[in-house]
Enzyme design. Sequence first.
Site, PDB file in Angstrom:
ATOM      1  N   CYS A 141     -69.252 -31.912 -40.043  1.00 42.80           N
ATOM      2  CA  CYS A 141     -68.884 -32.585 -39.722  1.00 42.80           C
ATOM      3  C   CYS A 141     -69.573 -33.023 -38.583  1.00 42.80           C
ATOM      4  O   CYS A 141     -70.128 -34.630 -38.643  1.00 42.80           O
ATOM      5  CB  CYS A 141     -67.957 -31.376 -38.923  1.00 42.80           C
ATOM      6  SG  CYS A 141     -66.662 -31.904 -37.429  1.00 42.80           S
TER       7      CYS A 141
ATOM      8  N   HIS B  76     -65.270 -28.114 -43.229  1.00 42.35           N
ATOM      9  CA  HIS B  76     -66.282 -26.717 -42.770  1.00 42.35           C
ATOM     10  C   HIS B  76     -66.108 -25.581 -43.185  1.00 42.35           C
ATOM     11  O   HIS B  76     -65.727 -25.213 -44.269  1.00 42.35           O
ATOM     12  CB  HIS B  76     -65.155 -26.879 -41.466  1.00 42.35           C
ATOM     13  CG  HIS B  76     -65.879 -27.357 -40.082  1.00 42.35           C
ATOM     14  ND1 HIS B  76     -66.629 -26.760 -39.913  1.00 42.35           N
ATOM     15  CD2 HIS B  76     -65.092 -28.713 -39.672  1.00 42.35           C
ATOM     16  CE1 HIS B  76     -66.039 -28.396 -38.216  1.00 42.35           C
ATOM     17  NE2 HIS B  76     -65.575 -28.547 -38.265  1.00 42.35           N
TER      18      HIS B  76
ATOM     19  N   GLU C 247     -68.202 -23.434 -43.939  1.00 41.39           N
ATOM     20  CA  GLU C 247     -68.508 -22.500 -43.302  1.00 41.39           C
ATOM     21  C   GLU C 247     -67.720 -21.672 -43.244  1.00 41.39           C
ATOM     22  O   GLU C 247     -67.745 -20.518 -42.800  1.00 41.39           O
ATOM     23  CB  GLU C 247     -70.012 -22.108 -42.180  1.00 41.39           C
ATOM     24  CG  GLU C 247     -68.645 -23.053 -40.894  1.00 41.39           C
ATOM     25  CD  GLU C 247     -68.446 -24.629 -40.531  1.00 41.39           C
ATOM     26  OE1 GLU C 247     -68.767 -24.871 -39.935  1.00 41.39           O
ATOM     27  OE2 GLU C 247     -68.764 -24.776 -41.927  1.00 41.39           O
TER      28      GLU C 247
END
Length: 241
Positions: free
Chosen positions: A85, A204, A206
Amino acid sequence: MRIGVVTFPGTLDDRDALRAVSIAGADAVALWHGEDDLQGVEAIVLPGGFSYGDYLRAGAISRFAPVMDKVVDAARGGMPVLGICNGFQILCETHLLPGAMIKNAHRGFICRDQPLTVENNRTAWTTGYEPGQVIRIPLKNQDGQYVADESTLAELEGEGRVVFRYAAGATHGPAGFEINPNGSRHDIAGITNAEGNVVGLMPHPEHAVEAGFGPDQPGQGTRTGTDGLAMFTSVLRSMVS
């Protein structure tokens, strides 16, 4: 294996990235934007957020942080670097990756579980996927429209450097953006450099590494998605291969 995660003023997802690194089995090392010491890490993650409040242009100020000179040198020397991002925006600003990120075409912030098609599983960060595999990870941004001139887009396509592309199946998208959530050229969600060690993507991974906290996985239940974990385990394998 030591993987560093850089924190800039305005970074939001550094702790999530550090946790993802730990879950993958590596030693997570917090790196500060104002330091020029990479502390012996073997790979680097530039996490998401709004570094310096996105003032001037998303990622443009972070490019001049002391740590980034070391990151750029390390990336050019072959160290695996992942930009997520805002981290992707920073990689574009440093010219480690081509193109630029601008405001979403619908001019609004978007947050949704986003399906992606894996286009390139030969990078340091994607060997754990199959070509053509559709994964689902969260997406949240307002400057997520990837743009580049036609010659750059042709080069990315011709060299197989598009890593992820937006796919069908997302929910709660703006009208007219059911597949491509932000107007990115060629439906591009992530790209790599020519060497395959530097990868940037807008969604994302994560946030999709731990059952119970990831995206909803169709047919499997609420918050069961862990499709992002393979990005972090892939780089561990690449460092020992």
